[in-house]
Design a protein around this motif. Structure first.
Motif, PDB file in Angstrom:
ATOM      1  N   GLU A  82       0.557  -1.031   0.279  1.00  0.00           N
ATOM      2  CA  GLU A  82      -0.333  -0.565  -0.205  1.00  0.00           C
ATOM      3  C   GLU A  82       1.364   1.616   0.231  1.00  0.00           C
ATOM      4  OE1 GLU A  82      -3.677   0.356  -0.106  1.00  0.00           O
ATOM      5  OE2 GLU A  82      -3.818  -1.942  -0.445  1.00  0.00           O
ATOM      6  N   HIS A  84       2.693   4.414   1.115  1.00  0.00           N
ATOM      7  CA  HIS A  84       2.472   5.459   2.229  1.00  0.00           C
ATOM      8  C   HIS A  84       4.316   5.776   2.215  1.00  0.00           C
ATOM      9  CE1 HIS A  84       4.528   0.855   3.129  1.00  0.00           C
ATOM     10  NE2 HIS A  84       5.905   1.901   3.162  1.00  0.00           N
ATOM     11  N   TYR A  85       4.121   6.622   3.552  1.00  0.00           N
ATOM     12  CA  TYR A  85       5.640   7.637   3.524  1.00  0.00           C
ATOM     13  C   TYR A  85       6.415   7.254   4.687  1.00  0.00           C
ATOM     14  CZ  TYR A  85       2.910  10.580   6.239  1.00  0.00           C
ATOM     15  OH  TYR A  85       2.203  10.696   7.630  1.00  0.00           O
ATOM     16  N   ASP A  97       7.099   3.807   9.206  1.00  0.00           N
ATOM     17  CA  ASP A  97       5.666   3.355   7.892  1.00  0.00           C
ATOM     18  C   ASP A  97       4.573   4.751   8.031  1.00  0.00           C
ATOM     19  OD1 ASP A  97       6.988   1.986   6.277  1.00  0.00           O
ATOM     20  OD2 ASP A  97       5.749  -0.180   7.444  1.00  0.00           O
ATOM     21  N   ASN A  99       1.139   6.913   7.166  1.00  0.00           N
ATOM     22  CA  ASN A  99       0.422   6.954   6.124  1.00  0.00           C
ATOM     23  C   ASN A  99      -0.814   8.047   6.946  1.00  0.00           C
ATOM     24  OD1 ASN A  99      -1.764   5.169   7.317  1.00  0.00           O
ATOM     25  ND2 ASN A  99      -2.081   3.588   5.720  1.00  0.00           N
ATOM     26  N   ASN A 100      -0.682   8.754   7.678  1.00  0.00           N
ATOM     27  CA  ASN A 100      -1.436   9.794   8.370  1.00  0.00           C
ATOM     28  C   ASN A 100      -1.504  11.447   7.410  1.00  0.00           C
ATOM     29  OD1 ASN A 100       0.664  10.713   9.016  1.00  0.00           O
ATOM     30  ND2 ASN A 100       0.269  10.702  10.851  1.00  0.00           N
TER      31      ASN A 100
END
Length: 134
Positions: A82, A84-85, A97, A99-100
């Protein structure tokens, strides 16, 4: 949710081999952002050269990403199932990780600036614990 690794390899037109199954399985189940050497320590039955070659192939097809912004100067790897950054603690070198936040405005700005359709992204943020910054 369990990931069907053989199907994932086939979807990316890769031959299903024991080495690819083991390596991708390791990355899917470990969120440690390991180096090739760390993986080799956990999977010593696979030669280090094979680990590097397999990682290169998995990166090439987009299943794995390389994280290079750490002070140890080594490449760290992450399964990229998925988008994400990553956030890297510059003091401890811990990689998180995340992804917020919504990257769509950034992608839209990239489209507007270049006229290109943005097909993928890889973002690394760097920071330090506020208590450590004093």
């Amino acid at each position: 949710m369990a990931i069907d690794i053989p199907a994932l390899l086939q979807k990316h037109s890769l031959k299903v081999t024991q080495q690819r199954l083991a390596l991708l399985g390791y990355l899917v189940t470990h969120e440690t952002h390991p180096t090739a050497e760390m993986i080799h320590a956990e999977l010593p039955e696979i030669s280090l050269a094979t680990i590097y070659n397999t990682l290169d192939k998995l990166v090439e097809v987009g299943l794995v990403v390389i994280i290079e912004g750490t002070a140890d100067g080594k490449r760290h790897y992450d399964f990229y199932g998925e988008p994400h950054y990553h956030i890297i603690n510059t003091k401890t070198q811990e990689i998180f990780d995340a992804n917020n936040f919504d990257v769509q405005p950034l992608l839209q700005a990239g489209r507007e600036a270049t006229g290109l359709d943005i097909t993928d992204y890889h973002i690394e943020l760097y920071g330090v614990d506020p208590d450590d910054a004093k």
